[in-house]
Structures are given as C-alpha cells and as structure tokens.
Design a protein around this motif. Structure first.
Motif, short mmCIF file in Angstrom:
data_model
loop_
_atom_site.label_atom_id
_atom_site.label_comp_id
_atom_site.label_asym_id
_atom_site.label_seq_id
_atom_site.Cartn_x
_atom_site.Cartn_y
_atom_site.Cartn_z
N UNK A 259 -15.51 -2.42 -28.47
CA UNK A 259 -16.62 -2.52 -29.43
C UNK A 259 -16.15 -2.09 -30.82
N UNK A 260 -15.46 -0.96 -30.89
CA UNK A 260 -15.00 -0.45 -32.18
C UNK A 260 -13.98 -1.39 -32.82
N UNK A 261 -13.06 -1.91 -32.02
CA UNK A 261 -12.05 -2.83 -32.55
C UNK A 261 -12.69 -4.13 -33.03
N UNK A 262 -13.68 -4.61 -32.27
CA UNK A 262 -14.41 -5.81 -32.68
C UNK A 262 -15.12 -5.58 -34.01
N UNK A 263 -15.74 -4.44 -34.13
CA UNK A 263 -16.44 -4.06 -35.37
C UNK A 263 -15.48 -4.09 -36.56
N UNK A 264 -14.31 -3.48 -36.41
CA UNK A 264 -13.36 -3.41 -37.51
C UNK A 264 -12.79 -4.79 -37.86
#
Length: 404
Positions: free
Chosen positions: A280-285
């Motif tokens: 989720x965090x990597x997708x967000x970035x």
C-alpha cells in the motif's frame, strides 16, 4: 439581426478543430489494438517436457496444429535448463515468457498403468499429466487470453493423445472397469498455477481508467488554482520566486493527498486480492511521483499554451498516456514503443513490480524514466512560473497606463 461573421467563423473553426483532434487522438488509441490478433505469436510461452513420453509429445503435436499468428509462440527447452517447476515459475515471473506449460514427470507411464490396472486407475490423477503457469496481474485482459490459450493447448494435447494412442490399445483395455473407463474418457488434464493472482472485477481498470485520473485531477486543480491566484492578485503581490516556491509546495501536498485517495479506492475494492500494508505504501509513493510529474508538465502547459487550446493538450496527453498502458507493446505496431517515455507507462510498470512482489522486473527502467521526467518537469515548472509572473506584470503595467 445578422449573426456576426467572426462569431460564425470562430464556432466553425472550433468545431472543425475539435473533430480533427478527436479523430487524431482516437485513431492513435485504436491503432494500439489494430489487428493485434495477428500478432499474438509475438507473445512467448515456455514448454518443458519432464515426461519424455507420449504425453509430452502430444503437447508438441498439438502446438504444431495450433501454430499461427493468432496463437502465442511455444518455445521448448530442456529439463537441464529448467530442472524444477519453480524454475519455470521464475522464468514467467521475470517476464521472459507470458506463460508456460509442462508435462508431469513419468506422466506417460502413470497413464499407461492406469489404463491397464484397476487399482492404478483408481488412484490416477489426470491433472498431474500437464501443468501451466501464468500471471493474472500482468495486463489482466491479455493474461486471460494467455490462460485460455494454455488451456486450449492442454485440451488439444489430450485430444492428440486419444487419437494417436488409445485407438491402438483400446482392444486390450478393460472398459467395463469404471475406474479404467473414467481414465479412458479423460486421460489428460492439467493443473493451473497463477503466480500472482488478481481476480477482483476492477482489475481491468488499473491500466485503463486508473491511468486517466492522475492527469484529470491535476488539470482541474491547476485550473482552479490559476483562477484563485488571479482573483487574489497573487502574481502581482508576490515575487516570482515566492510564487514558485508556494506553488511547488502546494503541488507536493496536493498530489500527496490525491495519491493517497487513489491508493485508497484501489485498496477499498481489492476484494480478496492478497496485498500487504507495505505494498500500500509503495503504491502510494509510486502514484504520488507520477501525479507530481503530471502536475508539473500540465502546469507548464497552461503557462505557455493559450487557454482555449489547453483542453486540446490535456486530452492528447491523456490519450498518449493511456495508449501506453492499455496493452502490451508486443501486440502493437512498433511505433507505439514511444509509449516508454510517458509517465503512465512507467507508473504501471512500477505498480506491477510492487503488486507481484518483483515479478515484473522493469523497475530498473521505469523508475529512472519517471525521475528524469520529474527533473525535467521541475525545470519547466520554474520556467512556466517565470512566464506567468512576467505576463501578469505586463498586464498590470498596461492597466496602470490606461488608468493614467
């Protein structure tokens, strides 16, 4: 009262220009899939024969019957190159092949034993005769085609086996035995392996509609911010440097939030898709970086392109970006590989890398392209802000002169 000629000229010119724009853009978009069915042979599939008998040979014969421009090309390799099924999965994971099919070890001898022994037939598992591997995450619409083609190939191999082997041994088989009869009717089946399952209904939107939104929301926000800035005389009140810094900070904050919202609705509709909080965090970035690139480029465009023509640019920018993600380049004419330079393509490649736990190893190319575009975008953004401030200053001077 006569209609003013300039009005008619303007309306006709706008109508013709818009139709030409739509024609050009949609021709480009439709061209990505034009006669793509004749290029399916450019999609490679791996075949490893662990059996070395009639079952394995049936796959080769079946492929020879199905071979053509509308069917993926099958590349046979030896057991020495791919000793285990894990090696096959790794080859598909790395993107060397769209899918793979293999015959089970000793599949022919196990099948022969089941046809001539009731006890063996009772324990016989026809799904171990063949297996195939694919990834449903990579271009979902096309991965379905790959899966379907692999199933067709496996079924065709079963048909070849029946035609070439059962007719010669039918007289020696005890077809009155129910287990033997079942084996005779369905001698070969397959075991599918999806190395990165993605079965949610919205998966078809990830490389299509979802690539439009990062552009649209930047355009709307920039237009709103331009209007608000003009209403509050920001370009007259603040220096060019201060305006640039303020606008840049706003752009980072806005795209940061917008990327979170986009990631949020992707996760909200993920259904049973197995993704982690880290993904989720990597997708967000990743989405944030692409959104900020779009913001910087569109902001520059609104500074140098006359306002009536800005929507023309934005529509074209959307079509160019979506065309680069809507399908694999293997199925499009070579010209469409220009899509490598568009932010949406880099974003989708990065997202595939994240969502498949590394089973789309193109990060080495996609991320540098996106960062280079960000650097270029920053430079253009600064230039655009300078032009905005300069134009506003000239407008202010002319206004003061007219009032004097």
């Amino acid at each position: 009262m006569a209609i003013p000629k300039p009005f008619l000229t303007g309306v006709i010119g706008a109508a013709v220009s818009l139709q030409l724009l739509i024609l050009a853009n949609m021709s480009y978009l439709y061209g990505t899939a034009y006669r793509d069915g004749s290029r399916f042979s450019t999609m490679k599939m791996l075949y490893v024969d662990y059996d070395g008998g009639v079952v394995g040979q049936s796959v080769t014969v079946a492929y020879d019957q199905m071979r053509g421009p509308g069917f993926p090309s099958l590349h046979e390799h030896s057991q020495e190159e791919y000793p285990t099924r894990q090696d096959i999965q790794e080859a598909v994971c790395k993107g060397d092949y769209w899918g793979a099919i293999y015959s089970g070890r000793d599949a022919s001898s196990r099948l022969a034993g089941a046809l001539f022994s009731s006890e063996t037939a009772e324990a016989y598992d026809n799904s171990q005769a063949l297996g195939y591997v694919y990834s449903s995450t990579k271009y979902p619409a096309y991965s379905q085609i790959v899966s379907s083609d692999l199933i067709q190939l496996a079924q065709a191999a079963a048909g070849v086996y029946k035609q070439t082997n059962l007719t010669t041994t039918l007289s020696a088989i005890n077809i009155s035995d129910p287990y033997v009869a079942q084996t005779l009717l369905d001698p070969i089946s397959f075991t599918p392996t999806d190395i990165s399952p993605m079965n949610q209904g919205v998966r078809f939107y990830y490389n299509t509609v979802s690539m439009v939104m990062p552009i649209i929301i930047q355009f709307f926000f920039i237009m709103a911010m331009n209007g608000i800035s003009m209403q509050n005389n920001m370009f007259d009140t603040f220096s060019a440097r201060r305006n640039t810094i303020l606008r840049f900070i706003i752009s980072i904050c806005y795209t940061f939030i917008a990327a979170l919202v986009m990631t949020g609705y992707i996760w909200a509709f993920r259904e049973h898709w197995a993704v982690s909080s880290g993904q989720f965090a990597l997708t967000w970035m990743a989405i944030w970086l692409a959104m900020h690139v779009h913001f910087l480029l569109i902001d520059f465009a609104t500074a140098v392109i006359p306002m009536p023509f800005v929507p023309f640019f934005v529509l074209t920018w959307i079509i160019l970006n979506v065309s680069s993600t809507i399908g694999p380049f293997e199925l499009s004419p070579g010209f469409y590989r220009i899509g490598y330079v568009f932010p949406a393509h880099s974003l989708y490649e990065i997202l595939l890398q994240i969502w498949t736990d590394g089973c789309n190893p193109h990060l080495y190319r996609a991320l540098p392209i996106l960062w280079c575009e960000w650097i270029v975008g920053v430079v253009l953004f600064v230039v655009g802000m300078g032009l905005r401030t300069k134009a506003s200053f000239k407008t202010l001077l002319s206004k003061e002169k007219s009032e004097a």
